[in-house]
Design a protein around this motif. Structure first.
Motif, PDB file in Angstrom:
ATOM      1  N   CYS A   1       4.544  -8.547  -4.457  1.00 36.94           N
ATOM      2  CA  CYS A   1       5.091  -8.823  -5.776  1.00 36.94           C
ATOM      3  C   CYS A   1       6.582  -8.499  -5.692  1.00 36.94           C
ATOM      4  O   CYS A   1       7.005  -7.713  -4.837  1.00 36.94           O
ATOM      5  CB  CYS A   1       4.386  -8.004  -6.864  1.00 36.94           C
ATOM      6  N   PRO A   2       7.409  -9.109  -6.521  1.00 35.62           N
ATOM      7  CA  PRO A   2       8.852  -8.870  -6.422  1.00 35.62           C
ATOM      8  C   PRO A   2       9.245  -7.399  -6.561  1.00 35.62           C
ATOM      9  O   PRO A   2      10.159  -6.930  -5.888  1.00 35.62           O
ATOM     10  CB  PRO A   2       9.437  -9.707  -7.559  1.00 35.62           C
ATOM     11  N   THR A   3       8.557  -6.653  -7.414  1.00 33.53           N
ATOM     12  CA  THR A   3       8.893  -5.246  -7.619  1.00 33.53           C
ATOM     13  C   THR A   3       8.661  -4.429  -6.362  1.00 33.53           C
ATOM     14  O   THR A   3       9.527  -3.658  -5.937  1.00 33.53           O
ATOM     15  CB  THR A   3       8.076  -4.664  -8.792  1.00 33.53           C
ATOM     16  N   CYS A   4       7.499  -4.586  -5.727  1.00 33.34           N
ATOM     17  CA  CYS A   4       7.201  -3.852  -4.496  1.00 33.34           C
ATOM     18  C   CYS A   4       8.108  -4.313  -3.359  1.00 33.34           C
ATOM     19  O   CYS A   4       8.588  -3.496  -2.567  1.00 33.34           O
ATOM     20  CB  CYS A   4       5.736  -4.025  -4.097  1.00 33.34           C
TER      21      CYS A   4
ATOM     22  N   ARG B   1       0.829  -1.207   0.000  1.00 34.88           N
ATOM     23  CA  ARG B   1       0.000   0.000   0.000  1.00 34.88           C
ATOM     24  C   ARG B   1       0.863   1.256   0.000  1.00 34.88           C
ATOM     25  O   ARG B   1       0.494   2.267   0.577  1.00 34.88           O
ATOM     26  CB  ARG B   1      -0.939  -0.004   1.191  1.00 34.88           C
ATOM     27  N   GLY B   2       2.027   1.164  -0.619  1.00 32.83           N
ATOM     28  CA  GLY B   2       2.876   2.343  -0.755  1.00 32.83           C
ATOM     29  C   GLY B   2       4.239   2.223  -0.108  1.00 32.83           C
ATOM     30  O   GLY B   2       5.040   3.147  -0.196  1.00 32.83           O
ATOM     31  N   ALA B   3       4.525   1.119   0.562  1.00 33.77           N
ATOM     32  CA  ALA B   3       5.837   0.945   1.182  1.00 33.77           C
ATOM     33  C   ALA B   3       6.950   0.932   0.146  1.00 33.77           C
ATOM     34  O   ALA B   3       8.108   1.191   0.460  1.00 33.77           O
ATOM     35  CB  ALA B   3       5.873  -0.344   2.004  1.00 33.77           C
ATOM     36  N   CYS B   4       6.603   0.672  -1.098  1.00 29.83           N
ATOM     37  CA  CYS B   4       7.578   0.617  -2.184  1.00 29.83           C
ATOM     38  C   CYS B   4       7.903   2.003  -2.725  1.00 29.83           C
ATOM     39  O   CYS B   4       8.801   2.161  -3.536  1.00 29.83           O
ATOM     40  CB  CYS B   4       7.054  -0.259  -3.313  1.00 29.83           C
ATOM     41  N   GLY B   5       7.148   3.008  -2.299  1.00 27.29           N
ATOM     42  CA  GLY B   5       7.365   4.365  -2.779  1.00 27.29           C
ATOM     43  C   GLY B   5       6.364   4.806  -3.832  1.00 27.29           C
ATOM     44  O   GLY B   5       6.336   5.954  -4.230  1.00 27.29           O
ATOM     45  N   LYS B   6       5.515   3.905  -4.285  1.00 28.15           N
ATOM     46  CA  LYS B   6       4.481   4.251  -5.266  1.00 28.15           C
ATOM     47  C   LYS B   6       3.141   4.395  -4.539  1.00 28.15           C
ATOM     48  O   LYS B   6       2.896   3.733  -3.543  1.00 28.15           O
ATOM     49  CB  LYS B   6       4.382   3.168  -6.330  1.00 28.15           C
ATOM     50  N   SER B   7       2.268   5.217  -5.069  1.00 31.35           N
ATOM     51  CA  SER B   7       0.971   5.440  -4.422  1.00 31.35           C
ATOM     52  C   SER B   7      -0.047   4.355  -4.759  1.00 31.35           C
ATOM     53  O   SER B   7      -1.010   4.169  -4.032  1.00 31.35           O
ATOM     54  CB  SER B   7       0.405   6.800  -4.834  1.00 31.35           C
ATOM     55  N   HIS B   8       0.142   3.647  -5.856  1.00 29.07           N
ATOM     56  CA  HIS B   8      -0.804   2.633  -6.335  1.00 29.07           C
ATOM     57  C   HIS B   8      -2.210   3.226  -6.480  1.00 29.07           C
ATOM     58  O   HIS B   8      -3.205   2.540  -6.280  1.00 29.07           O
ATOM     59  CB  HIS B   8      -0.832   1.408  -5.421  1.00 29.07           C
TER      60      HIS B   8
END
Length: 118
Positions: A89-92, A28-35
């Protein structure tokens, strides 16, 4: 959602985590993207096609839900209960891990280099 092929070690735990996530990445955004385009949660599904970042089939991971716990050694992460895990997912997962490492380095006190102390 497509067929779920679990990894060999920890298949029961992986099945439980991915089932609880309905086969979809729980970032839910821990990857830096807002989704934002997918309702504030990553839209990648296990077995789906990943159009970006090299393409290919998405294979979800069961990893600590708390991004700070992504830094745990493997034996401690493997001992976490199901409720402390999330489907990534691997990307996140990779982006959240990188962000957690960066935050840990920033929080660590700077130590002088003993090699050059006079």
């Amino acid at each position: 959602m497509r067929a779920r092929i679990p990894p060999l070690p920890g298949a029961d735990m992986w099945q439980a985590v991915v089932h609880a996530a309905a086969g979809r990445c729980q970032c839910r955004g821990a990857c830096g993207k807002s989704h934002a385009k997918s309702g504030d949660r990553c839209g990648r599904e296990h077995g789906g096609y990943q159009q970006h970042h090299g393409g290919g089939t998405v294979r979800l991971l069961a990893a600590p839900a708390d991004p700070a716990n992504l830094l745990l050694p493997p034996h401690r992460a493997a001992a976490l209960p199901k409720h402390a895990l999330a489907a990534w997912c691997p990307t996140c997962h990779d982006a959240a891990l990188t962000a957690a490492r960066k935050a840990a380095r920033a929080a660590a006190p700077a130590e002088p280099d003993a090699l050059f102390d006079l």
